[in-house]
Design an enzyme around this catalytic site. Structure first.
Site, PDB file in Angstrom:
ATOM      1  CD  GLU A 253     -20.145  14.858  -7.149  1.00 10.75           C
ATOM      2  OE1 GLU A 253     -20.015  15.446  -6.053  1.00 10.75           O
ATOM      3  OE2 GLU A 253     -19.438  15.102  -8.142  1.00 10.75           O
TER       4      GLU A 253
ATOM      5  CG  HIS B 260     -18.082  22.785  -2.982  1.00  8.34           C
ATOM      6  ND1 HIS B 260     -18.563  23.298  -4.170  1.00  8.34           N
ATOM      7  CD2 HIS B 260     -17.854  21.467  -3.212  1.00  8.34           C
ATOM      8  CE1 HIS B 260     -18.624  22.345  -5.071  1.00  8.34           C
ATOM      9  NE2 HIS B 260     -18.197  21.215  -4.511  1.00  8.34           N
TER      10      HIS B 260
ATOM     11  CD  GLU C  15     -17.227  14.917  -3.022  1.00 14.27           C
ATOM     12  OE1 GLU C  15     -18.472  14.828  -2.970  1.00 14.27           O
ATOM     13  OE2 GLU C  15     -16.642  15.756  -3.723  1.00 14.27           O
TER      14      GLU C  15
END
Length: 400
Positions: A356, A230, A260
């Site tokens: 992820e 982030h 992503e």
């Protein structure tokens, strides 16, 4: 001049993310929980639960908002600064409170709940100061935390929710392709990020012409900036051989989706390629595990074992995925549906999750940088459906 504590200001046409029947079904399930647990009225204060049960996503700016649900009423409580917009965007009634005097918010809430009742509240959101005011103004006989019950309800998506999430995933793909096209040596991170954001906002406006547009964003990181998932965008200029992290986040009516991907500028060295391919392998293995009957903890342990066999587990930085629905980077999280060792929730059809995996190699080491792939999957009766379309891996993502 008459200065009311609160009033109703209803004008314009009502536009909601879902049909009225969707909200009626959600409220019916909530009211069944309230009846089972003896709760007379729920006072929701979080963005995610107010949006989930009413369709209204508030912008606080230092002001409190609420949704009050009783056995017969569902009423949003909003600040006068927003005028009639909350009513146009909510299912049910709406009351506007004024700021002529402090705490008219709680007087408006009380007008719906009454006093001396059993109040359901969100223990993970209501501050100590606001809880004290709730006790002062509502004088409940008791209060009960309904956080877990509402979270479990939100984890199970309706067909209408899945359709919206599917559209969001497609919009995220549009942002991904725009970012890929913008990547060139010497280009700043911020310029690449803006290309992805603009493409997504235009796509959302095309697909959802009656929606409110806000909060769609991109995190695009390069080089050392990829070490955290982030990390904010900077003005760093891309260099040949840089590792890149593409992160697109479209927001549609409070529903956030994501794409992503790991990329490289121009070329990828052998050490980086080895790490990248291992993370892609974990990503594919993890997606194969997302099916009914598997627990979050069991999925996590299997991916841990995959990385441990390759001596890479020590580079893992966080859990392997989470639920999707009404959530965002600044509100909401269905913590009971995260791929972590300490979550024993069992997957069932209708849940929507990400896969992820991420590995971070320290700066100065061979293959340095953060590697992450991210797809969104709908749990089906016999496995899952991947609703992310943008390709992952070295064959497509060595660019610029």
């Amino acid at each position: 001049m008459d200065r009311p504590e609160f009033y109703r200001f209803h004008q314009g046409e009502r536009i909601l993310p879902f049909a009225a029947s969707e909200y009626e079904a959600r409220l019916a399930k909530l009211r069944a929980t309230m009846a089972e647990t003896g709760i007379d009225a729920c006072v929701f204060t979080s963005m995610h639960n107010i949006a989930y049960y009413s369709g209204f996503l508030y912008c606080a700016f230092g002001r409190p908002y609420a949704l009050v649900v009783t056995a017969t009423e569902n009423v949003t409580i909003s600040a006068g600064i927003d005028a009639a917009q909350p009513w146009r965007r909510c299912f049910g009634d709406n009351i506007t409170y004024t700021d002529w005097q402090r705490h008219h918010y709680w007087r408006a809430v009380r007008s719906v709940t009454g006093t001396g009742k059993v109040i359901g509240l969100e223990g993970d959101h209501l501050s100590l100061a606001q809880k004290a005011l709730l006790d002062e103004f509502l004088t409940p006989v008791s209060s009960r935390d309904i956080t877990g019950d509402t979270m479990r309800q939100r984890m199970h998506k309706s067909p209408a929710e899945i359709a919206l999430i599917r559209s969001g995933a497609h919009v995220a793909d549009v942002g991904g392709y725009a970012i890929r096209d913008a990547i060139k040596e010497g280009t700043r991170e911020i310029d690449v990020a803006m290309a992805g954001r603009d493409a997504m906002e235009l796509e959302i406006a095309k697909r959802f012409p009656d929606a409110e547009y806000r909060d769609t964003w991109v995190w695009f990181q390069s080089g050392i900036n990829t070490d955290g998932a982030h990390n904010p965008v900077t003005a760093r200029k891309l260099q040949r051989g840089d590792i890149l992290s593409l992160n697109t986040f479209p927001m549609i009516s409070g529903y956030y989706t994501a794409l992503e991907r790991t990329l490289f500028v121009g070329e990828v060295d052998d050490a980086s390629l080895k790490i990248w391919q291992a993370n892609v392998g974990a990503h594919e293995y993890g997606m194969s595990l997302l099916k009914p009957g598997m627990s979050c903890a069991a999925v996590t342990e299997k991916i841990n074992a995959y990385f441990a066999e390759r001596d890479l587990l020590q580079y893992r930085t966080f859990g392997y995925g989470h639920s999707f629905g009404v959530l965002s980077h600044y509100y909401g999280r269905e913590a009971g549906l995260e791929l972590r060792e300490d979550i024993d929730t069992v997957l069932v059809p209708g849940m929507v999750m990400s896969m992820e995996p991420m590995l971070t190699i320290a700066d100065g080491q061979p293959g340095a940088g953060g590697y992450r792939e991210h797809d969104i999957l709908v749990i089906t009766e016999d496995g899952n459906e991947n609703i992310t379309g943008y390709p992952y891996g070295p064959d497509f993502n060595v660019v610029g």
